[in-house]
Design a protein around this motif. Structure first.
Motif, mmCIF file in Angstrom:
data_model
loop_
_atom_site.group_PDB
_atom_site.id
_atom_site.type_symbol
_atom_site.label_atom_id
_atom_site.label_comp_id
_atom_site.label_asym_id
_atom_site.label_seq_id
_atom_site.Cartn_x
_atom_site.Cartn_y
_atom_site.Cartn_z
ATOM 1 N N LEU A 26 11.835 -30.840 28.315
ATOM 2 C CA LEU A 26 10.800 -30.888 28.453
ATOM 3 C C LEU A 26 10.661 -30.125 29.756
ATOM 4 O O LEU A 26 8.748 -29.406 29.589
ATOM 5 C CB LEU A 26 10.857 -32.727 29.243
ATOM 6 C CG LEU A 26 9.698 -33.430 30.477
ATOM 7 C CD1 LEU A 26 8.435 -33.477 29.445
ATOM 8 C CD2 LEU A 26 10.256 -33.816 31.117
ATOM 9 N N ILE A 27 11.071 -29.409 30.455
ATOM 10 C CA ILE A 27 10.922 -28.685 31.639
ATOM 11 C C ILE A 27 10.469 -26.934 31.113
ATOM 12 O O ILE A 27 9.972 -26.485 31.649
ATOM 13 C CB ILE A 27 12.112 -28.940 31.853
ATOM 14 C CG1 ILE A 27 12.035 -29.597 33.416
ATOM 15 C CG2 ILE A 27 12.031 -27.233 33.798
ATOM 16 C CD1 ILE A 27 13.138 -30.118 34.498
ATOM 17 N N TRP A 28 11.036 -27.166 30.014
ATOM 18 C CA TRP A 28 10.873 -25.903 30.040
ATOM 19 C C TRP A 28 9.393 -25.688 28.930
ATOM 20 O O TRP A 28 8.511 -24.332 28.910
ATOM 21 C CB TRP A 28 11.343 -24.589 28.870
ATOM 22 C CG TRP A 28 11.752 -25.428 27.035
ATOM 23 C CD1 TRP A 28 12.984 -25.587 26.672
ATOM 24 C CD2 TRP A 28 10.877 -24.146 26.000
ATOM 25 N NE1 TRP A 28 12.793 -25.643 24.996
ATOM 26 C CE2 TRP A 28 11.696 -25.014 24.969
ATOM 27 C CE3 TRP A 28 10.129 -23.679 26.481
ATOM 28 C CZ2 TRP A 28 11.214 -24.179 23.861
ATOM 29 C CZ3 TRP A 28 9.579 -22.520 24.640
ATOM 30 C CH2 TRP A 28 10.639 -23.390 24.039
ATOM 31 N N LYS A 29 9.383 -26.631 28.299
ATOM 32 C CA LYS A 29 7.697 -26.899 27.792
ATOM 33 C C LYS A 29 6.463 -27.088 28.493
ATOM 34 O O LYS A 29 5.547 -26.469 28.877
ATOM 35 C CB LYS A 29 7.383 -28.486 26.857
ATOM 36 C CG LYS A 29 8.312 -27.478 25.429
ATOM 37 C CD LYS A 29 8.283 -29.485 24.758
ATOM 38 C CE LYS A 29 8.807 -29.136 23.684
ATOM 39 N NZ LYS A 29 9.870 -30.192 22.806
ATOM 40 N N ILE A 30 7.116 -27.802 30.179
ATOM 41 C CA ILE A 30 6.241 -27.385 30.903
ATOM 42 C C ILE A 30 5.426 -26.701 31.777
ATOM 43 O O ILE A 30 4.972 -25.733 32.077
ATOM 44 C CB ILE A 30 6.789 -29.366 32.193
ATOM 45 C CG1 ILE A 30 6.308 -29.785 30.838
ATOM 46 C CG2 ILE A 30 4.874 -28.746 33.169
ATOM 47 C CD1 ILE A 30 7.318 -31.566 31.830
ATOM 48 N N ILE A 31 6.661 -25.832 32.066
ATOM 49 C CA ILE A 31 6.920 -24.554 33.214
ATOM 50 C C ILE A 31 6.105 -23.685 32.270
ATOM 51 O O ILE A 31 5.369 -22.816 33.094
ATOM 52 C CB ILE A 31 7.992 -23.997 33.042
ATOM 53 C CG1 ILE A 31 8.489 -23.539 34.375
ATOM 54 C CG2 ILE A 31 9.257 -22.703 32.209
ATOM 55 C CD1 ILE A 31 10.010 -23.638 35.148
ATOM 56 N N LEU A 32 5.539 -23.485 31.210
ATOM 57 C CA LEU A 32 4.781 -22.240 30.749
ATOM 58 C C LEU A 32 3.573 -22.818 31.150
ATOM 59 O O LEU A 32 2.439 -21.990 31.582
ATOM 60 C CB LEU A 32 5.955 -22.231 29.142
ATOM 61 C CG LEU A 32 6.600 -21.707 28.535
ATOM 62 C CD1 LEU A 32 6.431 -21.547 26.755
ATOM 63 C CD2 LEU A 32 7.414 -20.569 29.649
ATOM 64 N N VAL A 33 2.957 -24.059 31.181
ATOM 65 C CA VAL A 33 2.175 -24.752 31.144
ATOM 66 C C VAL A 33 1.644 -24.015 32.665
ATOM 67 O O VAL A 33 0.136 -23.535 32.756
ATOM 68 C CB VAL A 33 1.634 -26.044 30.915
ATOM 69 C CG1 VAL A 33 0.223 -26.266 31.297
ATOM 70 C CG2 VAL A 33 2.013 -26.497 29.441
#
Lengths: 248, 246
Positions: free
Chosen positions: A185-192
């Motif tokens: 989850l975090i690596w998907k959010i962190i890009l945004v």
């Protein structure tokens, strides 16, 4: 024997994916779908120029910081809510609200309230991940073995020993589960987060390539990130799993 | 002055569903002499475990007092052998004991205790590699390895087959002779009590209190089945109100 055949299988399966990709890009023949060979050579160039490593490093640092913050806070809060029924019923609605705020909204609000700074970026990621950790750990805390806790009390273990030797080993499967889903989850959010308010990191770069319509670079960066996440899984999480489960 | 005085005036439970109050213990009082092996016998559900939890300090919600005089500040009031072994499955036998014993006892002392209980070869095993009987003995080793004034045992040999239980009782007595303690041993098995105890306290139905306090002075090797039958007969004549137990 088992290991070799599973390795063989996954190589075969990945190879098939690459072949399909290559054939598709050949038949479409458009810059919108670069061939795997082009993507790999772009990746190679990006690594050589050190640009990729710089941005990858920064993103990984943000990932690690927000991951550990979310895990530690979430475990503590989840444990408290799981053990105290009254607190849990009181704060349950807060948790539901947190769980349902879209990631984009927290990110934008954090940037507006705290400015386009690093703290705001990390905070936004932590707030997104935190409720998931809390819910998982709370479930674990509800299922703690009360007779063992009573034993710890009878023998005057004290808070620290009870936590380390009695409670955390029981929470371990729940911590691992939320660590795994958390990483994804975090690596998907962190890009945004990086795309919206940072001037470095993978998200910023991908946004840049989007504006330049540089699809090969977007894919090259993605490949590098997938490899890193897989490495974390196999080199860190799996051995950790084995080590702490050896008593079974 | 007796070193250990238990005096519970009243212990109530309120059920969550209704406002009904259930009195588990009422006016239960007894004293323990130094290094005495005392068994507690009572009908099931009379609050024996409740009593031990109160003495162990796990449940302080009662009227009355528990007085245990400590001889040195580092020792605990009590150590507790529960009905189930309650060992940490993710720690070895040795680690389980050391965690409870703290820094008070050296490793050789713990090893000696384990050897007395026939567990000398299992120090580094994880609990689920051991049989239930062995796990129960580990729990006993843990209780003995902790410096405490009073050892509480809540039916520690229940659900063991008769020969395993008998062996466990012999090992317990051997260990106790080597490391004398005050023991409070709850059981529902009168023969077990006769085999082990210096003294037996009989409890009534709930609200429970002591209805008979019986000393057994004859040495343990002399307690043959025949002797016990005689003893029971005499007891039922002298104390007819505990006939139900005999």
């Amino acid at each position: 024997m088992m290991l070799r055949s599973s390795l063989f299988n996954s190589t075969l399966s990945l190879g098939l994916l690459l072949v399909i990709w290559q054939l598709a890009s050949l038949s479409i023949n458009s810059p919108a779908l670069p061939s795997p060979i082009l993507v790999l050579s772009t990746l190679n160039q990006a690594i050589q120029s050190a640009e990729l490593l710089h941005h990858l490093g920064i993103t990984l640092l943000r990932l690690a910081t927000s991951f550990f913050l979310a895990m530690i806070l979430g475990t503590a809060i989840g444990l408290i809510l799981g053990r105290h029924h009254k607190l849990n019923t009181f704060f349950d609605s807060w948790l539901i609200i947190l769980l349902n705020i879209p990631a984009l909204v927290t990110i934008i609000l954090c940037y507006i309230w705290f400015g386009l700074i690093e703290t705001a970026a990390i905070l936004a990621v932590v707030i997104n991940k935190l409720p998931n950790v809390i819910v998982t750990i709370r479930e674990g805390a509800r299922n703690l073995d009360d007779p063992l806790i009573e034993m710890a009390k009878a023998y005057h273990f004290g808070r620290y020993k009870t936590l380390v030797h009695v409670i955390l080993p029981q929470l371990y499967p729940y911590i691992m589960a939320s660590a795994r889903t958390g990483l994804a989850l975090i690596w998907k959010i962190i890009l945004v987060v990086e795309m919206l308010g940072r001037s470095d990191g993978m998200g910023y770069q991908i946004h840049l390539f989007f504006q330049l319509f540089d699809i090969a670079s977007i894919m090259a960066y993605t490949v590098s990130f997938i490899v890193i996440i897989q490495l974390i899984e196999t080199a860190l999480l799996k051995p950790l799993d084995k080590k702490t489960q050896r008593w079974k | 002055m007796h070193p250990i005085v238990v005096d519970i005036k009243k212990k109530n439970f309120t059920s969550n569903s209704s406002d009904r109050i259930f009195t588990a213990i009422e006016n239960l009082k007894f004293e323990l002499l130094e290094n005495e092996f005392t068994c507690i016998i009572g009908p099931s559900g009379c609050g024996k475990t409740t009593l031990l939890n109160a003495i162990a300090g796990l449940d302080n919600d009662f009227d009355g007092s528990i007085n245990i005089k400590k001889t040195n500040p580092s020792e605990l009031h009590s150590s507790y052998v529960f009905q189930t072994p309650r060992l940490l499955p993710w720690r070895t036998v040795m680690e389980n004991i050391q965690l409870a014993a703290g820094d008070n006892h050296s490793v050789p002392f713990i090893i000696n205790t384990l050897q007395h209980l026939g567990l000398g070869n299992n120090m580094n095993s994880y609990p689920h590699h051991l049989s239930l009987g062995m796990q129960r003995r580990v729990a006993i080793a843990r209780a003995f390895s902790v410096q405490s004034r009073l050892l509480l045992m809540d039916e520690p040999f229940v659900s063991l087959d008769p020969s395993t239980a008998k062996k466990a009782r012999e090992l317990l007595l051997n260990l106790w002779r080597e490391q004398p303690r005050n023991i409070l041993f709850v059981t529902h098995d009168l023969n077990e009590a006769f085999e082990l105890a210096d003294r037996i306290l009989f409890l009534s139905d709930s609200p429970s209190h002591v209805i008979a306090d019986v000393q057994i002075t004859s040495p343990r090797p002399e307690r043959t089945p025949q002797f016990l039958d005689n003893f029971k007969n005499q007891l039922s004549i002298k104390q007819p109100h505990i006939h139900q137990f005999l």
